[in-house]
Write an enzyme that holds these catalytic residues in place. Structure first.
Site, mmCIF file in Angstrom:
data_model
loop_
_atom_site.group_PDB
_atom_site.id
_atom_site.type_symbol
_atom_site.label_atom_id
_atom_site.label_comp_id
_atom_site.label_asym_id
_atom_site.label_seq_id
_atom_site.Cartn_x
_atom_site.Cartn_y
_atom_site.Cartn_z
ATOM 1 N N ASN A 191 -31.038 7.736 -2.953
ATOM 2 C CA ASN A 191 -29.611 8.582 -2.341
ATOM 3 C C ASN A 191 -31.067 8.992 -1.152
ATOM 4 O O ASN A 191 -30.454 8.953 0.100
ATOM 5 C CB ASN A 191 -28.999 9.581 -3.258
ATOM 6 C CG ASN A 191 -27.595 8.450 -3.765
ATOM 7 O OD1 ASN A 191 -27.821 7.721 -3.949
ATOM 8 N ND2 ASN A 191 -27.076 9.326 -4.980
ATOM 9 N N ASP A 227 -18.808 -2.022 -10.422
ATOM 10 C CA ASP A 227 -19.972 -2.590 -11.626
ATOM 11 C C ASP A 227 -19.916 -1.168 -12.469
ATOM 12 O O ASP A 227 -20.574 -1.271 -13.385
ATOM 13 C CB ASP A 227 -21.420 -2.366 -10.355
ATOM 14 C CG ASP A 227 -22.105 -1.788 -9.784
ATOM 15 O OD1 ASP A 227 -20.939 -0.270 -9.449
ATOM 16 O OD2 ASP A 227 -23.097 -1.645 -9.128
ATOM 17 N N GLU A 228 -18.987 -0.543 -11.904
ATOM 18 C CA GLU A 228 -19.113 1.015 -12.709
ATOM 19 C C GLU A 228 -18.526 1.436 -14.087
ATOM 20 O O GLU A 228 -18.749 2.168 -15.054
ATOM 21 C CB GLU A 228 -18.414 2.610 -12.160
ATOM 22 C CG GLU A 228 -19.039 2.549 -10.494
ATOM 23 C CD GLU A 228 -18.439 3.701 -10.328
ATOM 24 O OE1 GLU A 228 -18.018 4.533 -10.732
ATOM 25 O OE2 GLU A 228 -18.926 4.514 -9.201
ATOM 26 N N ASN A 239 -21.484 -0.985 -4.721
ATOM 27 C CA ASN A 239 -21.397 -0.195 -3.670
ATOM 28 C C ASN A 239 -21.464 -0.827 -2.383
ATOM 29 O O ASN A 239 -22.529 -1.330 -2.061
ATOM 30 C CB ASN A 239 -22.670 1.128 -3.221
ATOM 31 C CG ASN A 239 -22.279 1.952 -4.613
ATOM 32 O OD1 ASN A 239 -22.385 1.575 -5.653
ATOM 33 N ND2 ASN A 239 -21.955 3.024 -4.399
ATOM 34 N N THR A 248 -2.574 5.349 -11.011
ATOM 35 C CA THR A 248 -2.509 4.206 -10.054
ATOM 36 C C THR A 248 -3.547 2.857 -10.727
ATOM 37 O O THR A 248 -2.723 1.498 -10.801
ATOM 38 C CB THR A 248 -3.254 4.636 -9.117
ATOM 39 O OG1 THR A 248 -1.949 5.258 -8.051
ATOM 40 C CG2 THR A 248 -3.760 3.006 -7.930
ATOM 41 N N ASP A 303 4.562 1.731 -3.975
ATOM 42 C CA ASP A 303 3.564 2.483 -4.855
ATOM 43 C C ASP A 303 3.581 1.323 -5.937
ATOM 44 O O ASP A 303 4.780 0.832 -6.302
ATOM 45 C CB ASP A 303 4.331 3.657 -4.995
ATOM 46 C CG ASP A 303 2.921 4.465 -6.563
ATOM 47 O OD1 ASP A 303 2.233 3.442 -7.314
ATOM 48 O OD2 ASP A 303 3.729 5.349 -6.942
ATOM 49 N N ASP A 341 0.590 -1.662 0.133
ATOM 50 C CA ASP A 341 0.093 0.248 -0.408
ATOM 51 C C ASP A 341 1.097 1.109 -0.211
ATOM 52 O O ASP A 341 2.041 1.511 1.135
ATOM 53 C CB ASP A 341 -0.415 -0.077 0.701
ATOM 54 C CG ASP A 341 -2.436 0.734 0.656
ATOM 55 O OD1 ASP A 341 -2.650 2.109 0.961
ATOM 56 O OD2 ASP A 341 -3.502 0.402 1.158
ATOM 57 N N ALA A 342 0.408 2.389 -0.676
ATOM 58 C CA ALA A 342 1.132 3.815 -0.883
ATOM 59 C C ALA A 342 1.176 4.226 0.468
ATOM 60 O O ALA A 342 1.674 5.442 -0.016
ATOM 61 C CB ALA A 342 0.877 3.833 -2.414
#
Ligand code: NAD
Ligand code: DAU
Length: 332
Positions: A247, A122-123, A177, A97, A58, A33-34
């Site tokens: 939302n 899923d996006e 999500n 990244t 990184d 993990d960076a």
């Protein structure tokens, strides 16, 4: 299985995955993990030091990646720039990244013949109309909207190309999500919970009719482990728990659960290009691997999450002011 490398293991889903591995397997874990703004070292607190090692590095640095992947048995790749709003303000780290980092990992697992699992979203499928009877499936065409989702879509394509061209032993999952403990306060649910704790009114983008398909982070992670252990190489699995909600309803539920007036929220500037609705059909995962979510009641899961943020103010307090200062610049 031996040693699992968890990239992004100091972030939200990755740190919960490390906990899941420690609880449910005998694996040793190397977290790569960076430690960007999104990481929190205290998310790894209390884990056994003889089984979990943190390497600060990184994934856009090929040498660092090679040294960590060499000798591992599995790589589960969570590390990413993960926030849509940030990608609209400055897309550049998302390219480094999410694309260059994934490329480096694929080259390393190819060189060292290591099993690889790719965490995606899923996006990549774009969005659905509110009344569309269809949900996303593994065969849905890619149609990403934001710099974030486009960079994740590109990284998925790299994985498929490395499987087909170089026989890399990889699987991909695309999840909806997530909510649950240890999520950064820039994200929708923790932002509103911590606002209410601070006596600040929750912030709803636009009219708030956008729908997200919520899944508890532990359910996401149990699905990932099932895919790592039993998934078919080269396959993609969609992960979702039938948790669609708009939302506005989520904000009202948070306010109610926290004992506040459910109308005490503000509408703020909408997100440019804001995806309207995500919805996952996870039939393949359920039928092929026998996976099922454990958190079937969103309201109960949300209440437990609220409780976690109330009890763990020391975890989120240091990042709250800087996060809100960023939002203030876009009127959100
Ligand atoms: P997060 O932002 O909470 O954590 C990301 C982690 O990656 C952080 O610890 C950060 O320091 C690390 N990182 C970032 N850039 C790095 C780099 N160059 N090298 C090494 N480490 C780096 O993200 P999250 O919400 O836990 O998401 C994890 C993964 O799951 C991402 O790939 C994301 O696209 C995917 N995903 C997230 C969701 C969700 O709802 N949060 C849903 C589906 C898929
Ligand atoms: O679908 C999976 C994706 O879910 C992941 O790939 C991403 O990494 C993750 O961040 C998440 O993306 P979203 O953009 O859907 O999540 P976010 O928490 O930013 O916002 C959820 C919804 O809430 C979205 O419709 C925007 C809205 N929103 C968000 C914030 C921060 C608000 O209305 N108010 C807010 O303050």
């Amino acid at each position: 299985m031996g040693t699992t490398v968890v990239t992004g293991g100091a972030g939200f889903i990755g740190s919960n995955y490390v906990r899941h591995l420690i609880q449910h397997t005998d694996d040793d874990v190397i977290v790569l993990d960076a430690m960007t703004y999104a990481a929190n070292e205290s998310s790894l607190a209390g884990l056994p030091g003889q089984r979990v090692r943190l390497v600060r590095g990184d994934i856009a640095d090929a040498e660092v990646v090679d040294a960590v992947v060499k000798g591992a048995d599995v790589v589960v790749h969570f590390a990413a720039e993960s926030h849509n709003d940030n990608s609209l303000n400055d897309p550049s780290p998302f390219i480094q990244t999410n694309l260059v980092g994934t490329f480096n990992l694929l080259e390393a697992v190819r060189r060292h013949e290591v099993r690889y699992h790719h965490i995606s979203t899923d996006e990549v499928y774009g969005d659905l109309e509110l009344d569309d009877p269809n949900r996303f499936q593994e065969t849905t065409p890619y149609r990403p909207s934001s710099p974030y989702s486009a960079s994740k879509a590109g990284s998925d394509h790299l994985v498929r190309a490395w499987v087909r061209s170089f026989d890399v032993r990889a699987t991909i999952s695309n999840c909806s999500n997530n909510y649950g403990p240890r999520q950064h306060v820039e994200k929708f649910i923790p932002r509103q919970i911590t606002n209410v704790i601070d006596g600040v009114r929750p912030r709803l983008y636009g009219a708030g009719l956008n729908v997200r398909d919520w899944i508890h982070v532990d359910d996401h992670n149990s699905a990932v482990l099932a895919i790592v252990e039993r998934g078919r190489i080269g396959e993609t699995y969609l992960i979702g728990a039938d948790g669609e909600m708009d939302n506005k309803s989520v904000i009202q539920m948070i306010l109610r659960l926290m004992g506040a007036d459910e109308h005490a929220y503000d509408h703020v500037n909408d997100r440019p290009g804001h995806d309207l609705r995500y919805a996952i059909d996870s039939t393949k995962l359920r039928t092929e691997l026998g996976w099922a979510p454990q958190y079937r009641n969103f309201e109960e899961g949300l209440a437990a999450t609220i409780d976690w943020y109330r009890r763990n103010e020391a975890w989120w307090r240091p990042m709250k002011a800087a996060t809100e200062a960023k939002y203030a610049k876009t009127g959100q």
